[in-house]
Design a protein around this motif. Structure first.
Motif, PDB file in Angstrom:
ATOM      1  N   ASP A   4       0.992  -0.752   0.187  1.00 61.14           N
ATOM      2  CA  ASP A   4       0.086   0.250  -0.008  1.00 61.14           C
ATOM      3  C   ASP A   4       0.735   0.859   0.044  1.00 61.14           C
ATOM      4  O   ASP A   4       0.418   2.523  -0.531  1.00 61.14           O
ATOM      5  N   ALA A   5       1.834   1.322   0.474  1.00 60.82           N
ATOM      6  CA  ALA A   5       3.016   2.500   1.145  1.00 60.82           C
ATOM      7  C   ALA A   5       3.327   2.653  -0.477  1.00 60.82           C
ATOM      8  O   ALA A   5       3.227   3.585  -0.713  1.00 60.82           O
ATOM      9  N   VAL A   6       4.144   1.384  -0.933  1.00 56.47           N
ATOM     10  CA  VAL A   6       4.549   1.366  -2.513  1.00 56.47           C
ATOM     11  C   VAL A   6       3.829   2.087  -3.591  1.00 56.47           C
ATOM     12  O   VAL A   6       3.875   3.178  -4.450  1.00 56.47           O
ATOM     13  N   VAL A   7       2.621   1.326  -3.719  1.00 56.52           N
ATOM     14  CA  VAL A   7       1.160   2.002  -4.383  1.00 56.52           C
ATOM     15  C   VAL A   7       0.834   3.433  -4.605  1.00 56.52           C
ATOM     16  O   VAL A   7       0.949   4.122  -5.325  1.00 56.52           O
ATOM     17  N   GLY A   8       1.122   4.221  -2.742  1.00 52.98           N
ATOM     18  CA  GLY A   8       0.475   4.987  -3.021  1.00 52.98           C
ATOM     19  C   GLY A   8       1.543   6.028  -3.036  1.00 52.98           C
ATOM     20  O   GLY A   8       1.550   6.898  -3.890  1.00 52.98           O
ATOM     21  N   TRP A   9       3.161   5.482  -3.445  1.00 52.78           N
ATOM     22  CA  TRP A   9       4.022   6.532  -3.805  1.00 52.78           C
ATOM     23  C   TRP A   9       4.158   6.420  -5.147  1.00 52.78           C
ATOM     24  O   TRP A   9       4.273   7.684  -6.409  1.00 52.78           O
ATOM     25  N   ALA A  10       4.261   5.511  -5.889  1.00 50.49           N
ATOM     26  CA  ALA A  10       4.164   5.164  -7.118  1.00 50.49           C
ATOM     27  C   ALA A  10       2.919   6.233  -7.852  1.00 50.49           C
ATOM     28  O   ALA A  10       3.182   6.426  -8.928  1.00 50.49           O
ATOM     29  N   ARG A  11       2.135   6.514  -7.211  1.00 49.96           N
ATOM     30  CA  ARG A  11       0.349   6.990  -7.679  1.00 49.96           C
ATOM     31  C   ARG A  11       0.273   8.570  -8.319  1.00 49.96           C
ATOM     32  O   ARG A  11       0.290   8.809  -9.116  1.00 49.96           O
ATOM     33  N   LEU A  12       1.405   8.883  -7.305  1.00 53.27           N
ATOM     34  CA  LEU A  12       1.898   9.910  -7.177  1.00 53.27           C
ATOM     35  C   LEU A  12       3.368   9.947  -8.181  1.00 53.27           C
ATOM     36  O   LEU A  12       3.447  11.962  -8.970  1.00 53.27           O
ATOM     37  N   ARG A  13       2.864   9.708  -9.285  1.00 52.14           N
ATOM     38  CA  ARG A  13       4.536   9.547 -10.418  1.00 52.14           C
ATOM     39  C   ARG A  13       3.686   8.841 -11.581  1.00 52.14           C
ATOM     40  O   ARG A  13       3.826   9.099 -12.339  1.00 52.14           O
ATOM     41  N   SER A  14       2.945   8.161 -11.561  1.00 55.05           N
ATOM     42  CA  SER A  14       2.906   7.212 -12.482  1.00 55.05           C
ATOM     43  C   SER A  14       0.905   7.003 -12.918  1.00 55.05           C
ATOM     44  O   SER A  14       0.171   6.522 -11.535  1.00 55.05           O
ATOM     45  N   GLY A  15       0.326   6.129 -13.865  1.00 54.42           N
ATOM     46  CA  GLY A  15      -1.325   5.380 -13.218  1.00 54.42           C
ATOM     47  C   GLY A  15      -0.761   3.813 -13.314  1.00 54.42           C
ATOM     48  O   GLY A  15      -1.985   2.995 -13.313  1.00 54.42           O
ATOM     49  N   ARG A  16       0.980   3.846 -13.688  1.00 54.45           N
ATOM     50  CA  ARG A  16       1.085   2.196 -13.233  1.00 54.45           C
ATOM     51  C   ARG A  16       1.953   2.022 -12.540  1.00 54.45           C
ATOM     52  O   ARG A  16       2.598   2.679 -12.462  1.00 54.45           O
ATOM     53  N   LEU A  17       1.913   0.280 -11.876  1.00 55.63           N
ATOM     54  CA  LEU A  17       3.061   0.320 -10.897  1.00 55.63           C
ATOM     55  C   LEU A  17       3.928  -1.294 -11.622  1.00 55.63           C
ATOM     56  O   LEU A  17       2.740  -2.011 -12.134  1.00 55.63           O
ATOM     57  N   LEU A  18       4.911  -1.373 -12.477  1.00 53.03           N
ATOM     58  CA  LEU A  18       5.184  -2.540 -12.523  1.00 53.03           C
ATOM     59  C   LEU A  18       6.829  -3.243 -11.770  1.00 53.03           C
ATOM     60  O   LEU A  18       6.691  -2.553 -10.369  1.00 53.03           O
ATOM     61  N   LEU A  19       6.881  -4.753 -12.207  1.00 56.49           N
ATOM     62  CA  LEU A  19       8.145  -5.289 -11.010  1.00 56.49           C
ATOM     63  C   LEU A  19       8.335  -6.457 -12.166  1.00 56.49           C
ATOM     64  O   LEU A  19       7.778  -6.464 -13.054  1.00 56.49           O
TER      65      LEU A  19
END
Length: 143
Positions: free
Chosen positions: A86-101
């Protein structure tokens, strides 16, 4: 982390031991504007887990990196992995509309965890740097 699940990381235990303490302190300090490390820590200072985000220059989407939860705190009953994600998603949401791994093809517990949290395979793969006969599979989640 490297003793428990070596295929989850891009470094060997031997290489990690060779780093000076300052290397680890810099990583834990979150000094970069393009990355963020989140940690779950007990009241007495024991680390229970980590997850990080890294947004490479020129890349449209950030990556989930450095994922580890100590075995005694794994599973939904503990909530450690979910809180870190949840913490990483919150950080990523401020940067992009998608998170990769990227996940090792044989790391089935991790793949199942990511799928439960909405990640799907993108179809992109690359050789696992520590064993070119194995693959890392890219997964993504829309934020």
């Amino acid at each position: 982390m490297l003793e428990d699940t070596p295929i989850a990381f891009l470094e060997t235990l031997e290489a990690a031991h060779a780093h000076p303490e300052e290397h680890w302190r810099r990583r834990a300090a979150n000094g970069s504007s393009t990355s963020r490390l989140f940690c779950a820590v007990t009241d007495d200072g024991r680390w229970l887990g980590t997850m990080g985000g890294f947004h490479a220059t020129g890349s449209p989407d950030p990556h989930l990196v450095g994922v580890y939860v100590t075995p005694s705190r794994r599973g939904p009953a503990h909530g450690v992995a979910d809180a870190l994600l949840d913490a990483v998603v919150g950080w990523a949401r401020l940067r992009s509309g998608r998170l990769l791994l990227e996940v090792h093809e044989h790391n089935l517990p991790a793949i199942r965890y990511y799928e439960r949290h909405g990640f799907t395979f993108t179809g992109r793969t690359q050789p696992y740097p520590l064993d070119r006969t194995a693959l890392e599979l890219e997964m993504a989640v829309e934020l």
